[in-house]
Design an enzyme around this catalytic site. Structure first.
Site, short mmCIF file in Angstrom:
data_model
loop_
_atom_site.label_atom_id
_atom_site.label_comp_id
_atom_site.label_asym_id
_atom_site.label_seq_id
_atom_site.Cartn_x
_atom_site.Cartn_y
_atom_site.Cartn_z
N ASN A 204 0.86 -1.18 0.00
CA ASN A 204 0.00 0.00 0.00
C ASN A 204 0.90 1.23 0.00
OD1 ASN A 204 -1.84 2.15 0.77
ND2 ASN A 204 -3.31 0.47 1.03
N HIS B 8 -12.63 -4.13 -2.13
CA HIS B 8 -12.00 -3.60 -3.35
C HIS B 8 -12.93 -3.83 -4.53
CE1 HIS B 8 -8.26 -3.73 -0.96
NE2 HIS B 8 -7.82 -2.80 -1.80
N LYS C 285 -10.26 -6.80 -8.94
CA LYS C 285 -9.00 -7.06 -8.22
C LYS C 285 -8.73 -8.56 -8.20
CE LYS C 285 -6.50 -6.23 -3.89
NZ LYS C 285 -5.22 -5.94 -4.55
P1 NAD Z 1 -4.55 -3.82 -13.68
O1 NAD Z 1 -4.96 -5.24 -13.99
O2 NAD Z 1 -5.45 -2.71 -14.05
O3 NAD Z 1 -3.11 -3.51 -14.31
C1 NAD Z 1 -2.07 -4.45 -14.38
C2 NAD Z 1 -1.39 -4.24 -15.72
O4 NAD Z 1 -0.22 -5.05 -15.77
C3 NAD Z 1 -2.28 -4.65 -16.92
O5 NAD Z 1 -2.37 -3.58 -17.84
C4 NAD Z 1 -1.54 -5.84 -17.51
O6 NAD Z 1 -1.67 -5.93 -18.93
C5 NAD Z 1 -0.11 -5.51 -17.10
N1 NAD Z 1 0.80 -6.64 -17.21
C6 NAD Z 1 0.56 -7.96 -17.06
N2 NAD Z 1 1.68 -8.66 -17.31
C7 NAD Z 1 2.65 -7.76 -17.60
C8 NAD Z 1 4.02 -7.84 -17.96
N3 NAD Z 1 4.65 -9.03 -18.09
N4 NAD Z 1 4.71 -6.70 -18.17
C9 NAD Z 1 4.11 -5.49 -18.08
N5 NAD Z 1 2.79 -5.34 -17.77
C10 NAD Z 1 2.09 -6.48 -17.54
O7 NAD Z 1 -4.27 -3.83 -12.10
P2 NAD Z 1 -4.08 -2.55 -11.15
O8 NAD Z 1 -5.37 -2.25 -10.47
O9 NAD Z 1 -3.36 -1.48 -11.87
O10 NAD Z 1 -3.11 -3.19 -10.04
C11 NAD Z 1 -1.83 -3.70 -10.38
C12 NAD Z 1 -1.19 -4.28 -9.13
O11 NAD Z 1 -0.97 -3.24 -8.17
C13 NAD Z 1 -2.05 -5.32 -8.42
O12 NAD Z 1 -1.20 -6.32 -7.87
C14 NAD Z 1 -2.72 -4.53 -7.31
O13 NAD Z 1 -3.11 -5.33 -6.22
C15 NAD Z 1 -1.61 -3.59 -6.94
N6 NAD Z 1 -2.00 -2.34 -6.28
C16 NAD Z 1 -1.17 -1.89 -5.34
C17 NAD Z 1 -1.40 -0.68 -4.73
C18 NAD Z 1 -0.41 -0.18 -3.71
O14 NAD Z 1 -0.61 0.92 -3.14
N7 NAD Z 1 0.68 -0.90 -3.46
C19 NAD Z 1 -2.53 0.08 -5.07
C20 NAD Z 1 -3.37 -0.40 -6.06
C21 NAD Z 1 -3.09 -1.62 -6.67
#
Ligand code: NAD
Length: 240
Positions: A113, A143, A147
């Site tokens: 986060n 969420h 997700k």
């Molecule tokens: P999302 O599915 O919208 O985006 C993920 C993206 O990664 C997609 O566009 C997908 O095509 C791409 N992807 C898949 N394989 C890939 C590769 N080999 N190389 C490059 N891109 C690739 O998901 P999101 O809502 O953007 O969340 C992404 C991650 O971040 C999740 O694990 C989510 O839980 C996490 N997240 C973390 C926080 C935080 O504060 N740490 C906040 C929100 C989401």
């Protein structure tokens, strides 16, 4: 005086968080988007196999993709000695070990986060868990429906802090996946005749994007190591 503008390579650049990071870079004067990579390329976003080539003209990487992809990008950053920030969640134990292996050669920042306020509540949760030792603890999170992982990495982190503070097992966690909820978390301590609830609600992904950029700026120029928001905010002293 000329200030250095950090060139950021964004992984998962077409996703919800990747788009939020690119928008936040656009809005900021302190960063520029070196490039983006995604499994779904588009305007300004290359395919994943361009990563190593694009890395040469970046100062730092911010990743919000998938656990498998994040591990590959972290390993490439370790080879190139470039700082790597990931907010991706859902890592297995082996994948976390791979991130830590990369951190022996380059600075790696991982936080489930990227909200500084949520990280403060991790410390408050541990503080309360120890002192409300007779209270039942429960973590709940909600969420958006798309997700992938459940429970969320944030809920797991709350649970780990509670378990560590009490020296016991992880407390129960419940998850809701519905609509377009950005991210809600509540830690409940329920005792006889009273209960305490610690709640955080994210209103927008801009929060996490800004937090990831703050982490990248902090990480650049640091020694190799595995860092998180407890290091950035100097919160470790609160865990007593
Ligand atoms: P999302 O599915 O919208 O985006 C993920 C993206 O990664 C997609 O566009 C997908 O095509 C791409 N992807 C898949 N394989 C890939 C590769 N080999 N190389 C490059 N891109 C690739 O998901 P999101 O809502 O953007 O969340 C992404 C991650 O971040 C999740 O694990 C989510 O839980 C996490 N997240 C973390 C926080 C935080 O504060 N740490 C906040 C929100 C989401």
């Amino acid at each position: 005086m000329k200030t250095h503008v950090l060139r950021v390579l964004v992984c998962g650049a077409s996703g919800r968080m990747g788009r939020a990071v690119r928008a936040e870079i656009e809005a900021s004067g302190a960063f520029t988007c070196a490039a983006g990579v995604d499994a779904k390329p588009g305007p300004g976003v290359e395919a994943p196999d361009a990563f190593e080539y694009l890395l040469a003209s970046a100062d730092a990487v911010i990743d919000f993709s998938s656990p498998e992809a994040a591990c590959r990008y972290a390993a490439a950053c370790a080879r190139a000695r470039k700082p790597f920030v990931t907010g991706t969640t859902g890592f297995s134990k082996q994948q976390l070990a791979a991130l830590k292996a990369a951190a022996r050669r380059t600075p790696v920042f991982f936080s489930p986060n990227m909200s500084p306020a949520v990280n403060l509540t991790f410390a408050l949760t541990a503080f309360a868990a120890k002192r409300l030792s007779g209270f039942d603890a429960h973590v709940s999170e909600a969420h958006h429906a798309a997700k992938r992982d459940a429970p969320s990495g944030t809920a797991l982190r709350y649970a780990e802090h509670i378990a560590a503070a009490r020296g016991g097992a992880l407390p129960p966690i419940t998850s809701v996946r519905a609509g377009d909820i950005v991210g809600d978390h509540t830690v409940l301590y329920a005792g006889p005749h009273e209960r305490v609830e610690l709640t955080h609600r994210a209103h927008s992904r801009t929060l996490f994007a800004a937090g990831a950029l703050k982490a990248a700026a902090w990480l650049a120029g640091r020694k190799p190591g595995f860092y998180d928001y407890f290091d950035l905010l100097d919160l470790k002293g609160l865990l007593v």
